[in-house]
Every structure is written in structure tokens, then in C-alpha cells.
Design a protein around this motif. Structure first.
Motif, PDB file in Angstrom:
ATOM      1  N   VAL A  41       0.834  -1.205   0.000  1.00  0.00           N
ATOM      2  CA  VAL A  41       0.000   0.000   0.000  1.00  0.00           C
ATOM      3  C   VAL A  41       0.865   1.251   0.000  1.00  0.00           C
ATOM      4  O   VAL A  41       0.624   2.202  -0.763  1.00  0.00           O
ATOM      5  CB  VAL A  41      -0.958   0.007   1.212  1.00  0.00           C
TER       6      VAL A  41
ATOM      7  N   SER B 175      -6.572   1.167  -0.229  1.00  0.00           N
ATOM      8  CA  SER B 175      -6.739   0.807   1.183  1.00  0.00           C
ATOM      9  C   SER B 175      -7.834  -0.239   1.357  1.00  0.00           C
ATOM     10  O   SER B 175      -7.658  -1.232   2.073  1.00  0.00           O
ATOM     11  CB  SER B 175      -7.080   2.052   2.011  1.00  0.00           C
TER      12      SER B 175
ATOM     13  N   ARG C  35       1.059   3.850  -3.168  1.00  0.00           N
ATOM     14  CA  ARG C  35       0.687   5.249  -2.922  1.00  0.00           C
ATOM     15  C   ARG C  35       1.808   6.192  -3.334  1.00  0.00           C
ATOM     16  O   ARG C  35       1.558   7.268  -3.888  1.00  0.00           O
ATOM     17  CB  ARG C  35       0.333   5.451  -1.451  1.00  0.00           C
TER      18      ARG C  35
ATOM     19  N   ASN D 265      -6.124   6.273  -3.561  1.00  0.00           N
ATOM     20  CA  ASN D 265      -5.622   5.870  -2.247  1.00  0.00           C
ATOM     21  C   ASN D 265      -6.696   5.150  -1.446  1.00  0.00           C
ATOM     22  O   ASN D 265      -6.424   4.176  -0.729  1.00  0.00           O
ATOM     23  CB  ASN D 265      -5.132   7.095  -1.470  1.00  0.00           C
ATOM     24  N   SER D 266      -7.933   5.647  -1.562  1.00  0.00           N
ATOM     25  CA  SER D 266      -9.043   5.005  -0.865  1.00  0.00           C
ATOM     26  C   SER D 266      -9.296   3.601  -1.417  1.00  0.00           C
ATOM     27  O   SER D 266      -9.495   2.650  -0.655  1.00  0.00           O
ATOM     28  CB  SER D 266     -10.307   5.860  -0.998  1.00  0.00           C
TER      29      SER D 266
END
Length: 287
Positions: free
Chosen positions: A32, A66, A36, A62-63
Motif C-alpha cells: 500500500v 486501502s 501510494r 488511495n481510498s
């Protein structure tokens, strides 16, 4: 038990659920962070998209990353205790159960996608949500929208709860300021005073006025006209307008009010005042 009794080959092939779960968590966490960083570096080096749109897309990606990492980790954990084949076989029943329990989650998810697809807002926009909350968009996620209110408080609202959005940052905004004068003020003189104020605004606030490709004002500050003959029973109402760039709207509006106030004071214009009439009745009159 000594080290000679440990079969390292078997331990590598079947390290145990705890080791798999911990190592998977670490790998997903690192993945992650790396992804990112790659996305952030990509948008920094590109210039074919407007900066606010780049920030919005970066926030949404990014959301997604995640959520994908969390869902992937959940499947890895479940796979350590339930064979994945059985899990998929029972997916129909699980899907029905989850479908009833996760209706709000699905609603928030699709609402977030529509916010991005329909370009209703971008990161950094100043907005009003549901005619109640005002602030600057800080993060657009698949489930939640975060806005920083003027007081500094961070408001987090689920996407499914958003009913109306008023966006103050879509290329241009129109400054609309109203002035209500006393009924005794001559309308002809008032128009002259407002024209003087508008001329001053177009000179002092020219950097805020939105311009066309020829660098000419699209809609300079001007007297729109008399918009009420009896504004709340107080006086004549006049309106001044001007088209400005969205990012400087609040500054332009404040400066417009300042210039109007100074011009009214200079010409000693009597502004409207709230009046309350009280009548007294004597006992003789009542009889």
C-alpha cells in the motif's frame, strides 16, 4: 526440543496460520505504501490534468487501494481456517446475508463513485453540504467525504448521506451584493452613487474579475438595478453584481462590500433602518 528435531522444509511449506497472517499483513502494508508513493510521484510529474482533479483522483485511488488491501487481508485470514473452495461455494448464502447487512456500505460506495464520475466536486473546493455544513474538501473516499470547516473542525460524512452539494469552485462565481436605502433617498442620485462605486471596483478589483481570452472582463462590476421597491417594509433595494474567479470569490465579495460602504458613507446615503411603531390607547378611546 533441539533445532535438529525441526523439519525446516515442512515448516516453510506449512508455516502455520499465525506466521501467514502476520507476514501477509506486513506485505500488504508495504505494498500500500509503495503503490501510494508511485501514484503520488506519477501525478507530480504529469501536467495534462488540472491540479485539483489530480488531487481528487489521487485521493480516490488511495481510498481504493486501502479498501482492496483490507478486503484481501480478510480473505487471507479466512483462508487459514476455511478452505477457499468452501468459502466460494457458500458465497451465495453469504452474499445474501451480507447484502442485507451492508446496504449502507454499498450505498456509500456507489455514491462515492458517482461523486467522482459526475465531477461534482474536487479536493480543495469550498462547498456546502445538505444546506448545513460549510468547508473545504480535504479527502474524497469511497465511503466518506471529509471537509475542513472554517472553525478548523474536520467533518466526516458518509457519501450516502449527501443529498445536496453547493460548490463555490467551478471556474467562476458571481458577486451579488444588495444595498437597501431609506425611502427618502432619491433613486436617481442612488444610481449615480452606485455607478461610481462600480467604477472604483472595476479599477481596484480588476485582478479578481474573470476575463475572456482577449483579457477583457466577461461581466464587470455593474448596477443590476432596483430589485425591490419595499424591501421588508424598510426602503428601496439595489443590487450590484460582478463575475469573478472562483478561487478569489470570498476576497472579492469582502472588498466589494467595503467599497460600497465607503461610497455610501462618502455621499451620506441614508441606509434603511428597522422601525417599530408602537401605539398606545387610552381608556377613554377604548370606551
Amino acid at each position: 526440543m533441539g533445532l535438529e528435531n525441526i523439519n525446516f522444509k515442512e515448516w516453510i511449506n506449512d508455516p502455520g496460520p499465525a506466521v501467514v497472517i502476520i507476514s501477509s499483513a506486513i506485505l500488504l502494508f508495504l505494498a500500500v505504501i509503495i503503490i501510494r508513493k508511485i501514484i503520488q510521484s506519477f501525478f507530480k510529474r504529469t501536467s495534462f490534468i488540472e491540479e485539483r482533479k489530480e488531487q481528487t483522483l489521487e485521493s480516490m485511488f488511495n481510498s481504493i487501494i486501502s479498501y482492496a488491501a483490507v478486503i484481501g487481508f480478510i480473505f487471507i485470514v479466512l483462508d487459514q481456517f476455511i478452505p477457499i473452495g468452501r468459502l466460494l461455494a457458500g458465497a451465495g448464502v453469504i452474499g445474501i446475508i451480507v447484502g442485507f447487512g451492508a446496504q449502507n456500505l454499498i450505498k456509500d460506495f456507489f455514491a462515492g463513485l458517482f461523486l467522482l464520475y459526475e465531477k461534482q466536486l474536487h479536493k480543495g473546493d469550498f462547498i456546502t453540504l445538505n444546506n448545513t455544513f460549510h468547508g473545504t474538501v480535504e479527502e474524497i473516499g469511497l465511503r466518506f467525504l471529509k471537509i475542513r470547516q472554517w472553525s478548523g473542525r474536520l467533518l466526516t460524512i458518509s457519501n450516502g448521506q449527501i443529498t445536496t452539494i453547493e460548490n463555490y469552485n467551478f471556474e467562476h462565481m458571481r458577486v451579488i451584493e444588495k444595498v437597501t436605502t431609506n425611502f427618502k433617498e432619491d433613486p436617481k442620485r442612488m444610481f449615480e452613487v452606485l455607478e461610481e462605486a462600480c467604477a472604483r471596483m472595476n479599477e481596484e478589483l480588476s485582478i479578481y474579475v474573470k476575463k475572456d481570452l482577449a483579457d477583457k472582463p466577461i461581466e464587470p462590476f455593474q448596477v443590476y438595478g432596483m430589485t425591490s421597491l419595499n424591501d421588508h417594509y424598510r426602503g428601496y433595494e439595489y443590487t450590484v453584481t460582478g463575475l469573478v474567479y472562483d478561487l478569489v470569490y470570498w476576497t472579492a465579495a469582502k472588498e466589494t462590500r467595503r467599497i460600497l460602504a465607503e461610497t455610501m458613507h462618502k455621499h451620506k446615503i441614508a441606509m434603511a433602518e428597522q422601525r417599530i411603531e408602537m401605539k398606545t390607547y387610552s381608556s377613554e378611546t377604548e370606551e
